[in-house]
Design a protein around this motif. Structure first.
Motif, PDB file in Angstrom:
ATOM      1  N   ASP A 180       0.828  -1.209   0.000  1.00  0.00           N
ATOM      2  CA  ASP A 180       0.000   0.000   0.000  1.00  0.00           C
ATOM      3  C   ASP A 180       0.858   1.254   0.000  1.00  0.00           C
ATOM      4  O   ASP A 180       0.524   2.255  -0.646  1.00  0.00           O
ATOM      5  CB  ASP A 180      -0.926   0.009   1.222  1.00  0.00           C
ATOM      6  N   THR A 181       1.964   1.208   0.719  1.00  0.00           N
ATOM      7  CA  THR A 181       2.856   2.367   0.803  1.00  0.00           C
ATOM      8  C   THR A 181       3.401   2.739  -0.566  1.00  0.00           C
ATOM      9  O   THR A 181       3.441   3.920  -0.943  1.00  0.00           O
ATOM     10  CB  THR A 181       4.028   2.071   1.762  1.00  0.00           C
ATOM     11  N   GLU A 182       3.795   1.729  -1.349  1.00  0.00           N
ATOM     12  CA  GLU A 182       4.342   1.980  -2.678  1.00  0.00           C
ATOM     13  C   GLU A 182       3.279   2.524  -3.625  1.00  0.00           C
ATOM     14  O   GLU A 182       3.548   3.421  -4.429  1.00  0.00           O
ATOM     15  CB  GLU A 182       4.942   0.696  -3.237  1.00  0.00           C
ATOM     16  N   ILE A 183       2.060   1.971  -3.518  1.00  0.00           N
ATOM     17  CA  ILE A 183       0.987   2.440  -4.394  1.00  0.00           C
ATOM     18  C   ILE A 183       0.626   3.881  -4.079  1.00  0.00           C
ATOM     19  O   ILE A 183       0.434   4.711  -4.981  1.00  0.00           O
ATOM     20  CB  ILE A 183      -0.259   1.536  -4.262  1.00  0.00           C
ATOM     21  N   VAL A 184       0.519   4.209  -2.785  1.00  0.00           N
ATOM     22  CA  VAL A 184       0.206   5.587  -2.389  1.00  0.00           C
ATOM     23  C   VAL A 184       1.296   6.537  -2.869  1.00  0.00           C
ATOM     24  O   VAL A 184       1.015   7.637  -3.360  1.00  0.00           O
ATOM     25  CB  VAL A 184       0.030   5.690  -0.865  1.00  0.00           C
ATOM     26  N   GLU A 185       2.551   6.122  -2.756  1.00  0.00           N
ATOM     27  CA  GLU A 185       3.659   6.959  -3.233  1.00  0.00           C
ATOM     28  C   GLU A 185       3.540   7.177  -4.740  1.00  0.00           C
ATOM     29  O   GLU A 185       3.771   8.289  -5.238  1.00  0.00           O
ATOM     30  CB  GLU A 185       4.997   6.303  -2.904  1.00  0.00           C
ATOM     31  N   PHE A 186       3.166   6.137  -5.475  1.00  0.00           N
ATOM     32  CA  PHE A 186       2.975   6.255  -6.924  1.00  0.00           C
ATOM     33  C   PHE A 186       1.874   7.268  -7.232  1.00  0.00           C
ATOM     34  O   PHE A 186       2.029   8.135  -8.102  1.00  0.00           O
ATOM     35  CB  PHE A 186       2.611   4.885  -7.503  1.00  0.00           C
ATOM     36  N   ILE A 187       0.761   7.192  -6.502  1.00  0.00           N
ATOM     37  CA  ILE A 187      -0.369   8.087  -6.731  1.00  0.00           C
ATOM     38  C   ILE A 187       0.011   9.533  -6.404  1.00  0.00           C
ATOM     39  O   ILE A 187      -0.329  10.467  -7.143  1.00  0.00           O
ATOM     40  CB  ILE A 187      -1.583   7.654  -5.881  1.00  0.00           C
ATOM     41  N   GLU A 188       0.714   9.723  -5.323  1.00  0.00           N
ATOM     42  CA  GLU A 188       1.088  11.071  -4.891  1.00  0.00           C
ATOM     43  C   GLU A 188       2.068  11.739  -5.841  1.00  0.00           C
ATOM     44  O   GLU A 188       2.224  12.958  -5.812  1.00  0.00           O
ATOM     45  CB  GLU A 188       1.663  11.026  -3.472  1.00  0.00           C
ATOM     46  N   ASN A 189       2.718  10.943  -6.708  1.00  0.00           N
ATOM     47  CA  ASN A 189       3.657  11.504  -7.676  1.00  0.00           C
ATOM     48  C   ASN A 189       3.040  11.674  -9.067  1.00  0.00           C
ATOM     49  O   ASN A 189       3.749  11.980 -10.019  1.00  0.00           O
ATOM     50  CB  ASN A 189       4.910  10.620  -7.756  1.00  0.00           C
ATOM     51  N   LEU A 190       1.703  11.491  -9.155  1.00  0.00           N
ATOM     52  CA  LEU A 190       1.008  11.784 -10.400  1.00  0.00           C
ATOM     53  C   LEU A 190       0.836  13.287 -10.558  1.00  0.00           C
ATOM     54  O   LEU A 190       0.781  14.030  -9.568  1.00  0.00           O
ATOM     55  CB  LEU A 190      -0.377  11.125 -10.408  1.00  0.00           C
TER      56      LEU A 190
END
Length: 234
Positions: A180-190
């Motif tokens: 989840d941490t990696e996915i959230v980081e991916f989303i926050e860098n959109l």
């Protein structure tokens, strides 16, 4: 000798993907769940009451948390129709300008259907080398999204559950294998444009709906309205 206890009749309901579930009408001891759903203004409380009712009448064979929200809504309506009657009276506000009146109409719950999903490609190219595929979140996941108070947090949570995979030129990364941490980081860098692009996908989630006609008691105008979502049928 104990009193005889009657057995409730069984009915079948076909959900999306052709899945068929068996259920019975709810009993007097379970009517409290319907009353909670009707009277509560808390979406999570309503959802929890519906889930408990579905669990009870399917003998625990249906996992409400894993159903898409539109399947849960449709199944609940069928259960309600077989339990307390197929006809329900709905009150509607007049849509005429300068009229604050309202009207009512009778709706046959057995005729309410899940609206066909707007055909939207679930594959989105973010740039020349990066893209994602999306999926509809489950009922449990949407409830978790609803718990977030900030709209920005809700969007991030929705995408966290809605991302099915992320891909680039070399690999496909399945969301189930990513933390989840990696996915959230991916989303926050959109970028904001990319976020808006992906968020639009969830507007295509199917929902139960029914077009109805009614007459305003104040101005007398005959009108039509489209009822959408479970809350519209209480």
């Amino acid at each position: 000798m104990g009193l005889p206890i009657q057995k409730a009749p069984k009915f079948k309901c076909e959900l999306s993907g052709g899945k068929v579930v068996e259920y019975r009408p709810f009993l007097v001891k379970e009517q409290k769940y319907l009353l909670i759903a009707k009277e509560s203004e808390d979406n999570l409380e309503i959802l929890e009451a519906i889930k408990q009712l579905v669990t009870a009448v399917t003998d625990g064979k249906v996992n409400s948390d894993e159903l898409p929200i539109f399947d849960l809504e449709y199944l609940f309506l069928q259960i309600r129709a077989k339990s307390v009657g197929e006809s329900v009276t709905i009150s509607l506000y007049c849509r005429e300008t300068d009229c604050n009146g309202s009207g009512s109409t009778s709706v046959d719950l057995s005729t309410v259907e899940v609206a066909e999903a707007v055909v939207v490609d679930n594959r989105f190219e973010l740039n020349e080398t990066l893209g994602v595929t999306l999926r509809f979140p489950t009922t449990r996941q949407l409830a978790m999204v609803d718990q977030k108070k900030d709209d920005g947090d809700k969007i991030i949570e929705l995408l966290k559950f809605g991302i099915e995979s992320i891909y680039d030129e070399e690999s496909v990364y399945e969301a189930n294998d990513i933390s989840d941490t990696e996915i959230v980081e991916f989303i926050e860098n959109l970028t904001l444009d990319q976020l808006e692009l992906l968020s639009g996908y969830f507007e295509s989630i199917p929902t139960i709906q029914k077009e109805v006609e009614f007459k305003c008691d104040s101005c007398g105008q005959q009108q039509s309205s489209i009822l959408k979502g479970l809350a519209s049928f209480f």
